[in-house]
Each structure stands twice: as structure tokens, then as C-alpha cells.
Design a protein around this motif. Structure first.
Motif, PDB file in Angstrom:
ATOM      1  N   GLU A 146     -50.029 -63.787 -44.185  1.00  0.00           N
ATOM      2  CA  GLU A 146     -50.957 -63.983 -43.867  1.00  0.00           C
ATOM      3  C   GLU A 146     -51.816 -65.240 -43.542  1.00  0.00           C
ATOM      4  O   GLU A 146     -53.397 -64.783 -43.989  1.00  0.00           O
ATOM      5  N   ARG A 147     -51.648 -65.833 -42.630  1.00  0.00           N
ATOM      6  CA  ARG A 147     -52.058 -66.961 -42.723  1.00  0.00           C
ATOM      7  C   ARG A 147     -52.691 -66.391 -41.050  1.00  0.00           C
ATOM      8  O   ARG A 147     -52.454 -65.589 -40.442  1.00  0.00           O
ATOM      9  N   ALA A 148     -53.980 -67.625 -40.391  1.00  0.00           N
ATOM     10  CA  ALA A 148     -54.593 -67.102 -39.590  1.00  0.00           C
ATOM     11  C   ALA A 148     -54.208 -66.978 -38.005  1.00  0.00           C
ATOM     12  O   ALA A 148     -54.659 -65.979 -37.137  1.00  0.00           O
ATOM     13  N   SER A 149     -53.039 -68.065 -38.644  1.00  0.00           N
ATOM     14  CA  SER A 149     -52.137 -68.319 -37.103  1.00  0.00           C
ATOM     15  C   SER A 149     -50.552 -67.547 -37.112  1.00  0.00           C
ATOM     16  O   SER A 149     -50.863 -67.007 -36.059  1.00  0.00           O
ATOM     17  N   ALA A 150     -50.973 -66.296 -38.248  1.00  0.00           N
ATOM     18  CA  ALA A 150     -49.636 -66.003 -37.684  1.00  0.00           C
ATOM     19  C   ALA A 150     -50.420 -64.710 -36.971  1.00  0.00           C
ATOM     20  O   ALA A 150     -51.175 -63.686 -36.807  1.00  0.00           O
ATOM     21  N   PRO A 151     -49.038 -64.129 -36.179  1.00  0.00           N
ATOM     22  CA  PRO A 151     -48.757 -63.432 -35.053  1.00  0.00           C
ATOM     23  C   PRO A 151     -49.016 -62.307 -35.401  1.00  0.00           C
ATOM     24  O   PRO A 151     -49.072 -61.455 -36.610  1.00  0.00           O
ATOM     25  N   ASP A 152     -49.768 -60.963 -35.024  1.00  0.00           N
ATOM     26  CA  ASP A 152     -50.709 -59.641 -35.593  1.00  0.00           C
ATOM     27  C   ASP A 152     -49.329 -58.691 -35.534  1.00  0.00           C
ATOM     28  O   ASP A 152     -48.473 -58.845 -34.663  1.00  0.00           O
ATOM     29  N   VAL A 153     -48.736 -57.822 -36.570  1.00  0.00           N
ATOM     30  CA  VAL A 153     -47.410 -57.211 -36.338  1.00  0.00           C
ATOM     31  C   VAL A 153     -47.746 -55.644 -35.930  1.00  0.00           C
ATOM     32  O   VAL A 153     -49.159 -55.305 -36.295  1.00  0.00           O
ATOM     33  N   GLU A 154     -47.679 -55.891 -34.899  1.00  0.00           N
ATOM     34  CA  GLU A 154     -47.760 -54.356 -34.201  1.00  0.00           C
ATOM     35  C   GLU A 154     -47.007 -52.734 -34.722  1.00  0.00           C
ATOM     36  O   GLU A 154     -46.081 -53.035 -34.426  1.00  0.00           O
ATOM     37  N   SER A 155     -47.734 -51.919 -34.169  1.00  0.00           N
ATOM     38  CA  SER A 155     -46.816 -50.819 -35.179  1.00  0.00           C
ATOM     39  C   SER A 155     -46.510 -50.543 -34.457  1.00  0.00           C
ATOM     40  O   SER A 155     -46.566 -50.752 -32.555  1.00  0.00           O
ATOM     41  N   MET A 156     -45.486 -49.586 -34.076  1.00  0.00           N
ATOM     42  CA  MET A 156     -44.232 -49.035 -32.745  1.00  0.00           C
ATOM     43  C   MET A 156     -45.350 -48.473 -31.643  1.00  0.00           C
ATOM     44  O   MET A 156     -45.089 -48.733 -30.401  1.00  0.00           O
ATOM     45  N   GLU A 157     -46.446 -47.826 -31.822  1.00  0.00           N
ATOM     46  CA  GLU A 157     -47.982 -47.090 -30.898  1.00  0.00           C
ATOM     47  C   GLU A 157     -47.329 -47.887 -30.008  1.00  0.00           C
ATOM     48  O   GLU A 157     -48.012 -47.734 -29.232  1.00  0.00           O
ATOM     49  N   GLU A 158     -48.598 -48.951 -30.159  1.00  0.00           N
ATOM     50  CA  GLU A 158     -49.173 -50.121 -29.946  1.00  0.00           C
ATOM     51  C   GLU A 158     -48.423 -50.743 -28.753  1.00  0.00           C
ATOM     52  O   GLU A 158     -48.522 -51.417 -28.238  1.00  0.00           O
ATOM     53  N   ALA A 159     -47.090 -51.006 -29.848  1.00  0.00           N
ATOM     54  CA  ALA A 159     -45.926 -51.892 -28.774  1.00  0.00           C
ATOM     55  C   ALA A 159     -45.683 -51.561 -27.731  1.00  0.00           C
ATOM     56  O   ALA A 159     -46.073 -51.905 -26.241  1.00  0.00           O
ATOM     57  N   GLU A 160     -46.104 -49.268 -27.546  1.00  0.00           N
ATOM     58  CA  GLU A 160     -45.736 -49.139 -26.738  1.00  0.00           C
ATOM     59  C   GLU A 160     -46.638 -48.979 -26.262  1.00  0.00           C
ATOM     60  O   GLU A 160     -46.457 -49.037 -24.287  1.00  0.00           O
ATOM     61  N   GLU A 161     -47.950 -49.131 -25.887  1.00  0.00           N
ATOM     62  CA  GLU A 161     -48.915 -48.888 -25.126  1.00  0.00           C
ATOM     63  C   GLU A 161     -49.148 -50.588 -24.634  1.00  0.00           C
ATOM     64  O   GLU A 161     -49.756 -50.373 -23.056  1.00  0.00           O
ATOM     65  N   ARG A 162     -48.952 -50.944 -25.266  1.00  0.00           N
ATOM     66  CA  ARG A 162     -48.779 -52.203 -24.637  1.00  0.00           C
ATOM     67  C   ARG A 162     -47.285 -52.818 -23.854  1.00  0.00           C
ATOM     68  O   ARG A 162     -48.067 -53.352 -23.050  1.00  0.00           O
ATOM     69  N   ALA A 163     -46.722 -52.684 -23.583  1.00  0.00           N
ATOM     70  CA  ALA A 163     -45.890 -52.735 -22.440  1.00  0.00           C
ATOM     71  C   ALA A 163     -46.244 -51.754 -21.584  1.00  0.00           C
ATOM     72  O   ALA A 163     -46.026 -51.769 -20.328  1.00  0.00           O
ATOM     73  N   LYS A 164     -46.985 -50.422 -21.596  1.00  0.00           N
ATOM     74  CA  LYS A 164     -47.380 -49.735 -20.869  1.00  0.00           C
ATOM     75  C   LYS A 164     -47.852 -50.539 -19.811  1.00  0.00           C
ATOM     76  O   LYS A 164     -48.033 -50.937 -18.150  1.00  0.00           O
ATOM     77  N   ILE A 165     -49.015 -50.937 -20.421  1.00  0.00           N
ATOM     78  CA  ILE A 165     -50.234 -52.110 -19.764  1.00  0.00           C
ATOM     79  C   ILE A 165     -50.117 -53.104 -18.901  1.00  0.00           C
ATOM     80  O   ILE A 165     -50.042 -53.032 -17.627  1.00  0.00           O
ATOM     81  N   LEU A 166     -48.723 -54.105 -19.719  1.00  0.00           N
ATOM     82  CA  LEU A 166     -47.819 -54.777 -18.857  1.00  0.00           C
ATOM     83  C   LEU A 166     -47.461 -54.689 -17.479  1.00  0.00           C
ATOM     84  O   LEU A 166     -47.463 -54.713 -16.581  1.00  0.00           O
ATOM     85  N   ALA A 167     -46.659 -52.943 -17.455  1.00  0.00           N
ATOM     86  CA  ALA A 167     -46.077 -52.634 -16.788  1.00  0.00           C
ATOM     87  C   ALA A 167     -47.113 -51.784 -15.473  1.00  0.00           C
ATOM     88  O   ALA A 167     -46.773 -52.332 -14.156  1.00  0.00           O
TER      89      ALA A 167
END
Length: 142
Positions: free
Chosen positions: A104-125
Motif C-alpha cells: 500500500e505504498r505510494a510508489s507501488a503499482p496499482d493492481v488492475e482488475s481483469m476487466e481493466e487489464a483487457e481494456e488497457r490491452a485493447k487501447i494499446l493495440a
């Protein structure tokens, strides 16, 4: 010569003693710089329990409350000094302040849900496809 009776002699001695005492009181009043002289040895005894200079004893409740009030006063003083002198840095000596929280530190990467990960991959594509299209438009010879 008149001879005094025994009663008159006692009365006269009493009057002279009172006059001497009054004279002594008057000279003591008029000359306070002359110290008081005592010769009675009982005046030099000390009472360690009821003397005025003995420390007063207080109940435990009052002592605890006094300690609490003094601790609060010290904390208020420290806080006011920190407020009035911001140039003095913050000193911390607590070992738990230097521990790290990896989750829970400020510099830790946020944990994405599965839906957010799929949407992120789609946007990058889509962004990669747009980049390829812009490259093809700008360089038709390739």
C-alpha cells in the motif's frame, strides 16, 4: 527617709520591669536593622514534619494529574516551537517509521482488475494500429 514596704517594693520592681520591656520594644521597633537575639535552646529545634519549608505531600490522584498536565504542557511547547520554527527539521527516531509497506505504498503499482487489464490491452493495440496507419500515410514509399 521613707522606708518602702515590701508590697511597694514589689510594685516598683514590676513597674520598672514593664518600663524596661516597653523601652526594649520601642528600640526594636525603631531599629529593625538590629537583629533578634535568642538564647533559648528550644528555639533552635527543628520539626521536620510540620515546618513551613517542608515539602507538601499530595495524594496520588493529584500527583498523577499534575504529571499529566506537565506532559501536555511539554507537548504543547514542542508543537508551538515546531510551528514557529519550520526551518528546524523533523526528527524521528521511531524504528517503525522506517519500515516499508510493499502493498500500500505510494510508489507501488496499482493492481488492475481483469476487466481493466483487457481494456488497457485493447487501447494499446488500437494505439499501435493508429501509429502504423500514420507511418504508412507519411511514408507511402515503404
Amino acid at each position: 527617709p521613707d522606708v518602702e514596704s515590701m508590697e511597694e517594693a514589689k510594685e516598683r520592681a514590676k513597674i520598672l520591669a514593664e518600663a524596661a520591656a516597653l523601652k526594649q520594644l520601642a528600640s526594636d521597633y525603631m531599629h529593625p536593622e538590629v537583629g533578634v537575639k535568642t538564647t533559648d535552646p528550644t528555639l533552635f529545634g527543628r520539626n521536620y514534619f510540620n515546618r513551613y519549608s517542608s515539602p507538601e505531600t499530595e495524594e496520588d490522584e493529584f500527583a498523577d494529574e499534575r504529571a499529566e498536565i506537565l506532559a501536555e504542557a511539554v507537548a504543547l511547547k514542542k508543537s508551538s516551537v515546531a510551528y514557529m520554527h519550520p526551518e528546524v527539521g523533523v526528527c524521528s527516531e521511531d524504528a517503525t517509521l522506517f519500515g516499508r509497506n510493499y502493498f500500500e505504498r505510494a510508489s507501488a503499482p496499482d493492481v488492475e482488475s481483469m476487466e481493466e487489464a483487457e481494456e488497457r490491452a485493447k487501447i494499446l493495440a488500437e494505439a499501435a494500429a493508429l501509429k502504423q496507419l500514420a507511418s504508412d500515410y507519411m511514408h507511402p514509399e515503404v
